[in-house]
Structures are given as structure tokens and as C-alpha cells.
Write a protein that holds these residues in place. Structure first.
Motif, PDB file in Angstrom:
ATOM      1  N   VAL A 103     -14.906  66.608  13.133  1.00 30.21           N
ATOM      2  CA  VAL A 103     -16.177  65.966  12.806  1.00 30.21           C
ATOM      3  C   VAL A 103     -16.630  66.224  11.370  1.00 30.21           C
ATOM      4  N   GLY A 104     -15.681  66.439  10.466  1.00 33.28           N
ATOM      5  CA  GLY A 104     -16.025  66.540   9.049  1.00 33.28           C
ATOM      6  C   GLY A 104     -16.534  67.890   8.593  1.00 33.28           C
ATOM      7  N   LYS A 105     -16.615  68.868   9.486  1.00 26.87           N
ATOM      8  CA  LYS A 105     -17.123  70.182   9.089  1.00 26.87           C
ATOM      9  C   LYS A 105     -16.069  70.945   8.283  1.00 26.87           C
ATOM     10  N   GLY A 106     -16.557  71.776   7.354  1.00 22.95           N
ATOM     11  CA  GLY A 106     -15.662  72.622   6.584  1.00 22.95           C
ATOM     12  C   GLY A 106     -14.869  71.910   5.514  1.00 22.95           C
ATOM     13  N   ILE A 107     -15.342  70.732   5.096  1.00 22.86           N
ATOM     14  CA  ILE A 107     -14.663  69.949   4.073  1.00 22.86           C
ATOM     15  C   ILE A 107     -15.399  70.098   2.744  1.00 22.86           C
ATOM     16  N   CYS A 108     -14.645  70.218   1.671  1.00 24.58           N
ATOM     17  CA  CYS A 108     -15.266  70.196   0.344  1.00 24.58           C
ATOM     18  C   CYS A 108     -14.329  69.527  -0.653  1.00 24.58           C
ATOM     19  N   LYS A 109     -14.917  69.029  -1.717  1.00 24.12           N
ATOM     20  CA  LYS A 109     -14.165  68.366  -2.781  1.00 24.12           C
ATOM     21  C   LYS A 109     -14.216  69.224  -4.031  1.00 24.12           C
ATOM     22  N   LEU A 110     -13.064  69.408  -4.669  1.00 23.50           N
ATOM     23  CA  LEU A 110     -12.971  70.175  -5.909  1.00 23.50           C
ATOM     24  C   LEU A 110     -12.674  69.220  -7.062  1.00 23.50           C
ATOM     25  N   SER A 111     -13.516  69.265  -8.081  1.00 23.68           N
ATOM     26  CA  SER A 111     -13.376  68.326  -9.195  1.00 23.68           C
ATOM     27  C   SER A 111     -12.941  68.985 -10.494  1.00 23.68           C
ATOM     28  N   ASN A 112     -12.931  70.316 -10.534  1.00 22.79           N
ATOM     29  CA  ASN A 112     -12.539  71.025 -11.753  1.00 22.79           C
ATOM     30  C   ASN A 112     -12.197  72.472 -11.418  1.00 22.79           C
ATOM     31  N   GLU A 113     -11.767  73.213 -12.434  1.00 25.14           N
ATOM     32  CA  GLU A 113     -11.372  74.608 -12.234  1.00 25.14           C
ATOM     33  C   GLU A 113     -12.547  75.471 -11.757  1.00 25.14           C
ATOM     34  N   SER A 114     -13.733  75.148 -12.229  1.00 26.45           N
ATOM     35  CA  SER A 114     -14.905  75.922 -11.808  1.00 26.45           C
ATOM     36  C   SER A 114     -15.131  75.812 -10.306  1.00 26.45           C
TER      37      SER A 114
END
Length: 343
Positions: A103-114
Motif C-alpha cells: 500500500v505504498g508505505k515505506g517508499i521514498c525518492k532520492l534525487s541527489n547525494e544529500s
């Protein structure tokens, strides 16, 4: 006023389905454990107690985005190094998804080294690292195969939550006023400049997570099915004859491209899948249950067909214990990624 059924607590809405499913099992001489054999090639039919990554590997990988598994036993520094190496090969952005996710939990997007520095220490358990696609559209496609005959039983379009500027309020204020807003939204609002004040009439999409729980509105879009699309979907599932009931989540560049059969598979969900096209707001609760119950019959029928397949299965107690452990882990990492718990 009674809330629309799509906003009911899942256990409340799904209870009649499980009662009906149990009745169908009884009438057809199929045990509850045997239902897993509908997808005999996957761990317990892919009911959320195994590895999502292993489920993906059971299919032709040419349909998927580049994907790796980050092991639970890695140190934080090792996790960071693996993610960095992956981005050097495939570029940003990338997606991190719990290997036991749902159900979409625990998802994240990384866009850079930071982002790597901030998010990597928050991960718990094994994690899927996947290239992010810029394709803006997503559908869930429900597939069954009975007696060797494939059938697409539903296509649901996912309408991601967005806000429309009024020239006064910032994005966060507009998001909180959205009719579908819940605290879960903070999992994706972190990837948005929520302090931005949009000009009047300008629309901004907020989410990249195709989950009903996280704000997506689902519609029944079987009218998108063309002979070309059907053939491409059937070809994909033909790569794994041991998968006969479930849903694939697909991303595509445009509606025309989708109709031509041009898509990327981002995830496959097994026997615990919901026929999510039933959540189309145009359907009454009775129409939704008709779709739900129809799929209960499909599942029992397919499981009965493959009942003699050899398959290692946990006891009922073992399944419940594993499912509970996975859900606890998932909820904890979800809260950590939203900044709601101490690390």
C-alpha cells in the motif's frame, strides 16, 4: 453521513470478502493454505510475507526498470555506497521500496547525494533500489489465467493527488485542505517544495506513489484495453507460468503509448492483490463487492486447478506471525521516513 466505502478502514471493507472467500473454499474443497498455489512459483503466492524482489525476479526482467536489493545486514555506510554506485550507473532520481512493502508505505525518492545521506540511515530490513521512471501515468492491471487461458479482468487508472494554486496559500496548506489528505501524505510531500505559493489556477502534482492509501483516486479504465496492449500484457505474464492471479503496476508515457503496449512494469502483486478498479467512485458499494466477490471465485478456482502442485507452506500460525512482523517493520520504517519517530 456515511463515508464512501473507499475510505472505510481496510479491515471493515475487506471483511465480507474474506467471509465469502472462505465460503467458496468450503464449497470447492479448497483449504485456505492452498490458495497460495494459484501462484505456485512465488513465495506463498506473493501474499506479502516474502520478498517483493524475489517475486520480481520470477519474471522477464526486460519489462522492469533497473533494480537491486539492499540487504538488511548491510551497515549504513555499505547501504550508502550501494545506492551511490547505483546512481552513478543509472542516474537520479531513484526509488527505495521496502522489500516487504504494501500500500505504498515505506517508499521514498532520492534525487541527489544529500538525500542518500538523509534517507539511508532510516531504512529497516531489506530494501529494493529501483530506477525512477519519468513516465507520468500509471495503471494497475489485474490478470488471471485459468486452464491455461489468460484474461485481463480490470485496468485501473491511478490519479495522483494534486493541488491548484490560489495565489495566496502555500502548497502545504493546499495539500492539507485536499479531500483525500491523510498524515500518510508526508511520505511524499518531503519531495515537494511545500512552501511554494502557486499562481492562481496553476496545478501541481504532489505524489509519485500509486497507492489508494496514499491519496490516489482509482478509476475503472478497461476501455484502454486494445489488442496490442492485451497481447503485450499476456506476453509479460507468459514469462512466468506459475503466476496465475494478481496485479501488475505499469507506468507509461501517454495513453496512446499504453494502448500500443508500451509500458514499464514497476511491481507485481500476487494473491493478496485487490481488484482496485472496484474503487472507482462511480461504483456503489454493492457494485464494488460484486467485483470483489467475482475475484474470490477466480482465486479459488485457480487454486483448485493447481492444488496438487508441490509447495512449501508455513502453518497458519507461521503465516500470521510473519505477516505481523512484516507489518510492524513496515509501519516503523514508514514513520521514520516521515520523520515521526526517533532514529
Amino acid at each position: 453521513m456515511i463515508k464512501k466505502y473507499e475510505f472505510w478502514h481496510p479491515r471493515v471493507f475487506e471483511a465480507p470478502f474474506y467471509i465469502y472467500l472462505g465460503l467458496q473454499c468450503l464449497l470447492n474443497g479448497v483449504s485456505i493454505r492452498t490458495l497460495a498455489k494459484a501462484n505456485y512459483a512465488l513465495n506463498h503466492g506473493e501474499i506479502g510475507i516474502g520478498s517483493k524482489y524475489e517475486s520480481q525476479l520470477a519474471f522477464d526482467q526486460s519489462y522492469f526498470l533497473p533494480t537491486e536489493l539492499i540487504g538488511a545486514d548491510l551497515s549504513i555506510d555499505e547501504k550508502k555506497a550501494q545506492i551511490s554506485a547505483f546512481t552513478k550507473s543509472h542516474g537520479f532520481p531513484v526509488i527505495l521500496k521496502s522489500d516487504v512493502g504494501c500500500v505504498g508505505k515505506g517508499i521514498c525518492k532520492l534525487s541527489n547525494e544529500s538525500d542518500i545521506e538523509v534517507k539511508a540511515p532510516l531504512l529497516l530490513g531489506s530494501y529494493i533500489l529501483q530506477k525512477f521512471t519519468l513516465n507520468p501515468f500509471e495503471c494497475g492491471v489485474f490478470f488471471i489465467r485459468r486452464n491455461g487461458k489468460p484474461k485481463i479482468t480490470g485496468i485501473n487508472r491511478k490519479h495522483f493527488p494534486s493541488v491548484i494554486g490560489n495565489g495566496v496559500d502555500d502548497v502545504l496548506t493546499l495539500a492539507r485542505a485536499h479531500e483525500r489528505f491523510t498524515d500518510h501524505w508526508y511520505s511524499f510531500l518531503q519531495s515537494v517544495d511545500t512552501s511554494l505559493v502557486l499562481p492562481k489556477g496553476e496545478e501541481k502534482r504532489l505524489s509519485f506513489i500509486g497507492s489508494h492509501t496514499l491519496g490516489c483516486r482509482f478509476t475503472d479504465d478497461m476501455d484502454l484495453l486494445t489488442p496490442a496492449l492485451q497481447q503485450k500484457i499476456v506476453d509479460f505474464f507468459a514469462s512466468q507460468p506459475g503466476f496465475n492471479y494478481g496485479r501488475a503496476d505499469l507506468k507509461f508515457e501517454s495513453e496512446d503509448a499504453f494502448k500500443r503496449g508500451e509500458f514499464i512494469v514497476i511491481e507485481v502483486n500476487g494473491i493478496a492483490s485487490l481488484p482496485t478498479h472496484m474503487f472507482d467512485p462511480k461504483y456503489s458499494v454493492w457494485q464494488a463487492y460484486r467485483i470483489f466477490f467475482e475475484h474470490a471465485k477466480y482465486l479459488v478456482s485457480i487454486a483448485k486447478e493447481h492444488a496438487l502442485r508441490p509447495m512449501e507452506l508455513l502453518s497458519y500460525r507461521g503465516v500470521i506471525k510473519k505477516a505481523s512482523e512484516n507489518q510492524t517493520l513496515l509501519n516503523l520504517v514508514h514513520q521514520r521516513l516521515m520523520g515521526r519517530t526517533k532514529t
